[in-house]
Design a protein around this motif. Structure first.
Motif, mmCIF file in Angstrom:
data_model
loop_
_atom_site.group_PDB
_atom_site.id
_atom_site.type_symbol
_atom_site.label_atom_id
_atom_site.label_comp_id
_atom_site.label_asym_id
_atom_site.label_seq_id
_atom_site.Cartn_x
_atom_site.Cartn_y
_atom_site.Cartn_z
ATOM 1 N N VAL A 79 -1.246 91.849 102.823
ATOM 2 C CA VAL A 79 0.142 91.538 103.152
ATOM 3 C C VAL A 79 0.361 91.287 104.640
ATOM 4 O O VAL A 79 1.359 90.668 105.027
ATOM 5 C CB VAL A 79 1.090 92.666 102.682
ATOM 6 C CG1 VAL A 79 0.993 92.842 101.177
ATOM 7 C CG2 VAL A 79 0.805 93.973 103.393
ATOM 8 N N MET A 80 -0.559 91.760 105.496
ATOM 9 C CA MET A 80 -0.405 91.583 106.938
ATOM 10 C C MET A 80 -1.773 91.394 107.567
ATOM 11 O O MET A 80 -2.811 91.506 106.902
ATOM 12 C CB MET A 80 0.313 92.797 107.564
ATOM 13 C CG MET A 80 1.776 92.922 107.148
ATOM 14 S SD MET A 80 2.510 94.458 107.734
ATOM 15 C CE MET A 80 2.297 94.275 109.493
ATOM 16 N N SER A 81 -1.778 91.126 108.881
ATOM 17 C CA SER A 81 -3.035 90.918 109.592
ATOM 18 C C SER A 81 -3.363 92.083 110.523
ATOM 19 O O SER A 81 -4.256 91.983 111.359
ATOM 20 C CB SER A 81 -2.951 89.628 110.417
ATOM 21 O OG SER A 81 -1.842 89.683 111.304
ATOM 22 N N GLY A 118 1.509 93.490 112.738
ATOM 23 C CA GLY A 118 0.886 92.239 112.348
ATOM 24 C C GLY A 118 0.887 91.217 113.469
ATOM 25 O O GLY A 118 1.458 91.442 114.537
ATOM 26 N N LYS A 119 0.221 90.102 113.233
ATOM 27 C CA LYS A 119 0.189 89.022 114.223
ATOM 28 C C LYS A 119 1.283 87.994 113.945
ATOM 29 O O LYS A 119 2.013 87.605 114.841
ATOM 30 C CB LYS A 119 -1.194 88.358 114.209
ATOM 31 C CG LYS A 119 -2.303 89.274 114.693
ATOM 32 C CD LYS A 119 -3.656 88.579 114.640
ATOM 33 C CE LYS A 119 -4.767 89.511 115.112
ATOM 34 N NZ LYS A 119 -6.104 88.869 115.024
ATOM 35 N N GLU A 120 1.395 87.558 112.688
ATOM 36 C CA GLU A 120 2.413 86.578 112.355
ATOM 37 C C GLU A 120 3.744 87.229 111.998
ATOM 38 O O GLU A 120 4.801 86.655 112.192
ATOM 39 C CB GLU A 120 1.960 85.703 111.170
ATOM 40 C CG GLU A 120 0.713 84.880 111.441
ATOM 41 C CD GLU A 120 -0.561 85.661 111.181
ATOM 42 O OE1 GLU A 120 -0.476 86.758 110.570
ATOM 43 O OE2 GLU A 120 -1.632 85.216 111.616
ATOM 44 N N LYS A 121 3.676 88.439 111.447
ATOM 45 C CA LYS A 121 4.894 89.141 111.027
ATOM 46 C C LYS A 121 4.640 90.644 111.088
ATOM 47 O O LYS A 121 3.497 91.101 111.134
ATOM 48 C CB LYS A 121 5.290 88.727 109.614
ATOM 49 C CG LYS A 121 4.201 88.977 108.565
ATOM 50 C CD LYS A 121 4.631 88.476 107.199
ATOM 51 C CE LYS A 121 3.523 88.697 106.167
ATOM 52 N NZ LYS A 121 3.898 88.217 104.838
ATOM 53 N N PHE A 122 5.745 91.393 111.077
ATOM 54 C CA PHE A 122 5.662 92.846 111.177
ATOM 55 C C PHE A 122 6.026 93.549 109.872
ATOM 56 O O PHE A 122 6.009 94.778 109.816
ATOM 57 C CB PHE A 122 6.572 93.362 112.299
ATOM 58 C CG PHE A 122 6.226 92.801 113.653
ATOM 59 C CD1 PHE A 122 5.036 93.123 114.270
ATOM 60 C CD2 PHE A 122 7.100 91.941 114.299
ATOM 61 C CE1 PHE A 122 4.713 92.619 115.516
ATOM 62 C CE2 PHE A 122 6.787 91.422 115.548
ATOM 63 C CZ PHE A 122 5.587 91.765 116.157
ATOM 64 N N GLY A 123 6.364 92.807 108.829
ATOM 65 C CA GLY A 123 6.716 93.413 107.566
ATOM 66 C C GLY A 123 6.663 92.422 106.428
ATOM 67 O O GLY A 123 6.703 91.204 106.635
ATOM 68 N N HIS A 124 6.542 92.950 105.207
ATOM 69 C CA HIS A 124 6.456 92.089 104.030
ATOM 70 C C HIS A 124 7.067 92.813 102.848
ATOM 71 O O HIS A 124 6.785 93.999 102.602
ATOM 72 C CB HIS A 124 4.996 91.746 103.738
ATOM 73 C CG HIS A 124 4.811 90.788 102.598
ATOM 74 N ND1 HIS A 124 5.362 89.526 102.587
ATOM 75 C CD2 HIS A 124 4.142 90.916 101.420
ATOM 76 C CE1 HIS A 124 5.036 88.905 101.462
ATOM 77 N NE2 HIS A 124 4.292 89.736 100.739
ATOM 78 N N ALA A 125 7.934 92.130 102.084
ATOM 79 C CA ALA A 125 8.539 92.667 100.866
ATOM 80 C C ALA A 125 7.958 91.924 99.669
ATOM 81 O O ALA A 125 7.921 90.685 99.655
ATOM 82 C CB ALA A 125 10.061 92.511 100.910
ATOM 83 N N PHE A 126 7.514 92.672 98.644
ATOM 84 C CA PHE A 126 6.850 92.030 97.510
ATOM 85 C C PHE A 126 6.981 92.910 96.270
ATOM 86 O O PHE A 126 7.276 94.116 96.348
ATOM 87 C CB PHE A 126 5.373 91.768 97.822
ATOM 88 C CG PHE A 126 4.583 93.013 98.145
ATOM 89 C CD1 PHE A 126 3.803 93.630 97.181
ATOM 90 C CD2 PHE A 126 4.618 93.579 99.421
ATOM 91 C CE1 PHE A 126 3.079 94.779 97.462
ATOM 92 C CE2 PHE A 126 3.897 94.717 99.717
ATOM 93 C CZ PHE A 126 3.127 95.318 98.740
ATOM 94 N N SER A 127 6.761 92.320 95.116
ATOM 95 C CA SER A 127 6.734 93.073 93.862
ATOM 96 C C SER A 127 5.339 93.668 93.690
ATOM 97 O O SER A 127 4.335 93.005 93.971
ATOM 98 C CB SER A 127 7.078 92.169 92.678
ATOM 99 O OG SER A 127 6.196 91.064 92.628
ATOM 100 N N TRP A 128 5.262 94.917 93.215
ATOM 101 C CA TRP A 128 3.987 95.639 93.225
ATOM 102 C C TRP A 128 2.970 95.079 92.230
ATOM 103 O O TRP A 128 1.764 95.201 92.436
ATOM 104 C CB TRP A 128 4.214 97.114 92.929
ATOM 105 C CG TRP A 128 4.422 97.436 91.476
ATOM 106 C CD1 TRP A 128 5.597 97.510 90.817
ATOM 107 C CD2 TRP A 128 3.409 97.732 90.512
ATOM 108 N NE1 TRP A 128 5.400 97.829 89.494
ATOM 109 C CE2 TRP A 128 4.054 97.973 89.276
ATOM 110 C CE3 TRP A 128 2.023 97.812 90.544
ATOM 111 C CZ2 TRP A 128 3.363 98.284 88.115
ATOM 112 C CZ3 TRP A 128 1.337 98.130 89.385
ATOM 113 C CH2 TRP A 128 1.995 98.366 88.181
#
Length: 614
Positions: free
Chosen positions: A109-111, A132-142
């Protein structure tokens, strides 16, 4: 014959200086989850509970975050590479706890390192945040990994995330940019960024169980309260602690919240009334007693210290401090009923052992300054007293949990051994003989490098010669003078790394760097070369008291039980410890039935108890 696992003694949580350590609490099953090394540990929240410990070891990189789903059936864990694994954490009984939990899904989900994870109340959606490098968080379905929103609004690492426990769902994140960002969803989308309330890194954020409030805490020693449904700022409590605040947790009734700080205290607060109580882990907390993690359970407030201790508070009083290892365990020593263990950070821990498992009451040996400052190389029990050596180039004798005598070594030690009335210390190219009071008696220097020493009798020793792939005999003349003998031993294929002499003194087994053993008679003649089931270096081995079996463990993570009478037969238990088996000790053995119990330690920081069955 077979080897059956009985119990696991888990390591304490991993901590990092200047960073909080999120502990996850499962209110349904009253359990704690935390990270250590590349593992995730699940243990009962009640320190008196005999419920089994679960160790999840499927991460390739060091683990950094863990979170129970609200149902308690699943756990999401993240590591330094930015990978999330969702796995089955439903309570199990018996031998099932030794089976690796089933991974349900995993996503990159992150780098960079995951710092915090949050589930929604439906046990369906996850938000993971971190560095992360491109983003600092990610929301997703498990289950599918599909994106369910966009975590934006921060300009630096996000340290914590939480989701409102009721619909309509809301989410809050805090980070090193001093901001609290509020999201609506799902799908989660940016609503507002609240800056200027905190003046330093914000370490933790939590919604109250009823969803009415949000509390955030940070290194600026401040607590900020927000409206749970809209994210609007309500109030700020400045100088709430005398040190940075690392963690916050609400009580189940949503009326109070608790904070943990680097000043070594936990404080209980009310949104309306402010400070209600203050409790410290010590009158003058040390650096290792800084509190970096927190969990509010059904019975206790549990605070995690930087040194890895879990302090249990009840009604404002400290009722228990759970101690143990944080780092990989390097060596074990057993004298009934106590097991001593040393780790790579210099700690020595004493545990009590029972047939059903290790008692949940380990205690660290020595006060600050007594323990080794670095890697514990070896432990030795001699005449009921414990001796230790470490990479701080010291040998120590312990009595009643404290150092009774200490001596400085000329270089880095390799191993300890007991010969007659003396203690032998092996160095790189030197052997030193000490009396029991740690006074130097004799020294012998070699023209080769050695890694292992073993006593053949009260006056004879064997050391490994890594230069010529053979063994060298050593004599102790008049009980005090070391000298090299002219006895010749067969040359091995690769350098010998481990020597283990049988209790009756008639045999000795020598392991080479590939993990293959050669079994010798006492006179140096070869008995067998069939003990070759390890696939890499053997770290430790222990004979049974009847000298009929040799138990071995090593870098290949497996346990092997070799038989003298049937050298081609071996009892195996693969993957006994993640990353390798470091030390072994027999706890009990019945020579007539050839059954017993033993313990093993590993680089995963766990101590495991096993049973040998016919």
């Amino acid at each position: 014959m077979s080897i059956k696992p009985i119990a696991i003694a888990p390591p304490q949580p991993s901590t990092q200086r200047g960073q909080g350590a999120h502990i996850s609490y499962d209110a349904v099953n009253d359990r704690l989850a935390y990270v250590n090394g590349k593992s995730v540990i699940i243990r009962p929240a009640d320190f008196n509970s005999a419920s089994p410990v679960v160790v999840f070891t499927k991460h390739i990189h060091p683990t950094t975050a863990v979170k129970f789903s609200p149902s308690g059936f699943y756990i999401a864990s993240g590591d330094e590479s930015g990978q999330i694994k969702i796995w089955d954490a439903s309570p199990k009984k018996g031998e099932d706890v030794f089976e690796p939990p089933i991974i349900k899904s995993e996503f990159q989900v992150m780098s960079g390192p995951i710092r915090s994870i949050a589930w929604d109340a439906d046990n369906a959606r996850i938000i993971a945040v971190g560095q992360g490098k491109e983003k600092f968080g990610h929301a997703f379905s498990w289950d599918s990994g599909n994106s369910i929103g966009d975590i934006q609004g921060h300009s630096a690492t996000i340290n914590a995330v939480d989701i409102k426990p009721q619909r309509p769902y809301r989410a809050a994140t805090v980070g090193d940019d001093f901001a609290m960002v509020f999201f609506q969803g799902p799908p989660f989308k940016f609503d507002k960024s609240l800056r200027g309330n905190h003046t330093n890194s914000v370490r933790d954020v939590k919604f109250s169980p009823d969803g009415e409030f949000i509390a955030s805490v940070g290194s600026d020693r401040a607590i900020c309260i927000y409206q749970g449904k809209t994210g609007e700022f309500i109030k700020k409590i400045e100088n709430a602690h005398d040190g940075g605040i690392f963690a916050v947790a609400w009580t189940p009734d949503s009326k109070k919240f608790v904070t943990a700080s680097a000043d070594g205290s936990v404080k209980t607060w009310s949104v309306d009334e402010g400070l209600l109580s203050t409790h410290k882990v010590a009158d003058k907390p040390t650096v290792l007693q800084q509190l970096v993690g927190l969990a509010v359970t059904k019975e206790y407030v549990i605070a995690l210290s930087y040194g890895g201790d879990l302090t249990y508070f009840k009604d404002g009083e400290v009722v228990k401090v759970v101690e143990g290892h944080q780092a990989p365990i390097t060596k074990l020593a057993f004298t009934r009923p106590f097991l001593y263990s040393g780790s790579s950070d210099g700690k020595l821990v004493k545990s009590e052992i029972e047939p059903t498992g290790l008692k949940p009451n380990p205690t660290k040996q020595g006060v600050k300054g007594d323990e080794h400052s670095n890697y514990v190389v070896d432990l030795l029990m001699a005449d009921g007293e414990l001796y230790s050596i470490g990479w701080d180039d010291k040998i120590k004798r312990w009595k009643d949990g404290n150092v009774a005598a200490s001596a400085k070594l000329p270089s880095q030690p390799k191993q300890l051994s007991n010969v007659g009335a003396n203690i032998v210390v092996l160095l790189e190219s030197e052997l030193q003989l000490y009396n029991k009071e740690l006074e130097l008696v004799s020294t012998l220097k070699f023209d080769f490098s050695s890694t292992n020493v073993a006593p053949l009798s009260n006056s004879r020793l064997l050391v490994t010669n890594g230069s010529k792939n053979t063994l060298v005999g050593i004599e102790i003349d008049n009980g005090s003078k070391l000298s090299q003998t002219s006895q010749q031993f067969p040359t091995l294929r690769t350098p010998p790394t481990l020597i283990k002499v049988s209790p009756n003194g008639e045999l000795f087994a020598v392991a080479d760097s590939s993990g293959k053993y050669t079994l010798f008679k006492e006179d140096g003649s070869v008995v067998s070369t069939r003990w070759a089931f390890h696939t890499s270096k053997a770290y430790d081995a222990q004979w049974t008291p009847d000298s009929k079996f040799l138990l071995s463990g090593g870098l290949d993570c497996g346990l092997m039980l070799y038989s003298v009478d049937k050298p081609s037969k071996v009892v195996k238990f693969p993957l006994a410890h993640a990353s390798g088996v470091t030390s072994l000790a027999w706890v009990d053995y019945n020579s007539d039935k050839q059954t017993g119990q033993f313990v093993s330690s590993g680089l995963d920081g766990t101590i495991r108890q096993w049973e040998l069955l016919r």
